[in-house]
Every structure is written in structure tokens, then in C-alpha cells.
Design an enzyme around this catalytic site. Structure first.
Site, mmCIF file in Angstrom:
data_model
loop_
_atom_site.group_PDB
_atom_site.id
_atom_site.type_symbol
_atom_site.label_atom_id
_atom_site.label_comp_id
_atom_site.label_asym_id
_atom_site.label_seq_id
_atom_site.Cartn_x
_atom_site.Cartn_y
_atom_site.Cartn_z
ATOM 1 N N SER A 92 -8.041 -9.864 -1.785
ATOM 2 C CA SER A 92 -7.253 -10.870 -1.063
ATOM 3 C C SER A 92 -7.019 -10.491 0.389
ATOM 4 O O SER A 92 -6.543 -11.311 1.166
ATOM 5 C CB SER A 92 -5.893 -11.064 -1.753
ATOM 6 O OG SER A 92 -5.144 -9.864 -1.681
ATOM 7 N N HIS A 127 -12.910 2.445 1.887
ATOM 8 C CA HIS A 127 -11.538 2.462 2.415
ATOM 9 C C HIS A 127 -11.337 3.630 3.389
ATOM 10 O O HIS A 127 -10.647 3.483 4.404
ATOM 11 C CB HIS A 127 -10.512 2.531 1.283
ATOM 12 C CG HIS A 127 -10.274 1.209 0.620
ATOM 13 N ND1 HIS A 127 -9.747 0.122 1.276
ATOM 14 C CD2 HIS A 127 -10.484 0.806 -0.652
ATOM 15 C CE1 HIS A 127 -9.640 -0.895 0.443
ATOM 16 N NE2 HIS A 127 -10.095 -0.505 -0.737
#
Length: 181
Positions: free
Chosen positions: A15, A52
Site C-alpha cells: 500500500s 528495503h
């Protein structure tokens, strides 16, 4: 007195919650600590971790903490400008794998919420919202979903700002008292 931000960033899978949290925390000072809760058990998860790491760059001191989040906040918050914890739902999975006692997990959640409230510096938390789907068919999945909901509620109470991300768009659910007229 110096005010601190306590922010919970929620959202579904992909998201944009982690990217938004990284952007927020990145603007909160130069002494940045990233707390990774993920324990990569397979190649796909290892690739996600690597992605990440590249996304946040070298400006972050990274700690891998699968269980003791309240301890890491108590220890490191006084010496940092901001702590970013990503993600609480992976932490919850780690707790369940360690001990599936609801009482023990709820105590860990309460300890984390208290540590967030008492942190002398800013804390940004990332968590998945997992309760918007169908009721899981097995006991462990239902327990996980319920614990995640209780955890997110506890963290929302501990934070002065709650942001929901949908399709990469951050929507503020709970504004910071510092920004209220």
C-alpha cells in the site's frame, strides 16, 4: 519542552506504508535508527529485505530485533532522533512462533505501547491492517488476525498520529495534537 512524534502508519500489502514511514522518519533528524523485525526464512523474503535496505540507504543505523521492541525503544530512543520500526505484524508473527499464549503476547503489546508513549524521541511504527478480509478458516490465523487488530488499536492509542495508506496515498486518521488549531 521538545515535542516528539509518535506515528503509526497502517495499510495493506504493497500500500506504500513502508515508503511513507521512511519518508516521514527521514525528516525527523540525522540520528536515525531502523528496527527490522523480519526474520527472512526464504529467498523471496531475503529479496524483500535487500530491497528495503537499498531503499533507505546508508543514512540509517539498522538493528535486527525480532522480539524485544520495547527494550530497543527504551535503550536507543534517548540516543537517537527517530526510531522507525518496520513492521509490527511481522513482530507479532515472531511472538506467536515464540509463545502462542494470548496473555503473554498481550503483555508484550502493552509493554510496546508504553515504551512508545514514554520514548523521549520520535517513534514511527509500520503495521499491516489484516482484519478487513474474510474470517480465516483456522484457529491460528483467526488468533493472529485478532491479535493484530488489538495490537493496532493499542499502538493507535499510544501514538499522536495515525496514517492509513491506500494505493500509495497517505490518509491521516488521527492528527497530531501539535497540528490542531
Amino acid at each position: 519542552m521538545h515535542s516528539t512524534n509518535k506515528i503509526l502508519v497502517l495499510g495493506g500489502c504493497r500500500s506504500g506504508k513502508s515508503s511513507h514511514a521512511l519518508s516521514l522518519a527521514g525528516s525527523m533528524g540525522k540520528k536515525r535508527i531502523f528496527v527490522a523485525t523480519c526474520v527472512p526464512y526464504d529467498v523471496e523474503m531475503t529479496d524483500r529485505v535487500r530491497h528495503h535496505q537499498q531503499e533507505r540507504g546508508q543514512d540509517w543505523h539498522t538493528l535486527e530485533v525480532p522480539l524485544d521492541l520495547s527494550g530497543v525503544i527504551k535503550t536507543h530512543s534517548p540516543r537517537s532522533d527517530v526510531i522507525l520500526i518496520d513492521c509490527l505484524t511481522l513482530w507479532l508473527s515472531n511472538l506467536l512462533m515464540e509463545n502462542d499464549s494470548v496473555e503473554w503476547i498481550q503483555k508484550e503489546i502493552t509493554a510496546l505501547a508504553q515504551a512508545v508513549k514514554e520514548a523521549p524521541k520520535s517513534v514511527v511504527l509500520v503495521s499491516n491492517e489484516v482484519g478487513a478480509g474474510i474470517v480465516p478458516e483456522n484457529r491460528v490465523a483467526r488468533l493472529y488476525r485478532d491479535l493484530a487488530g488489538w495490537m493496532n488499536q493499542a499502538m493507535a492509542r499510544a501514538c499522536n498520529q495515525v496514517i492509513w495508506t491506500v494505493a500509495g496515498i497517505p490518509v491521516t486518521l488521527k492528527p497530531s495534537p501539535d497540528k490542531t488549531p
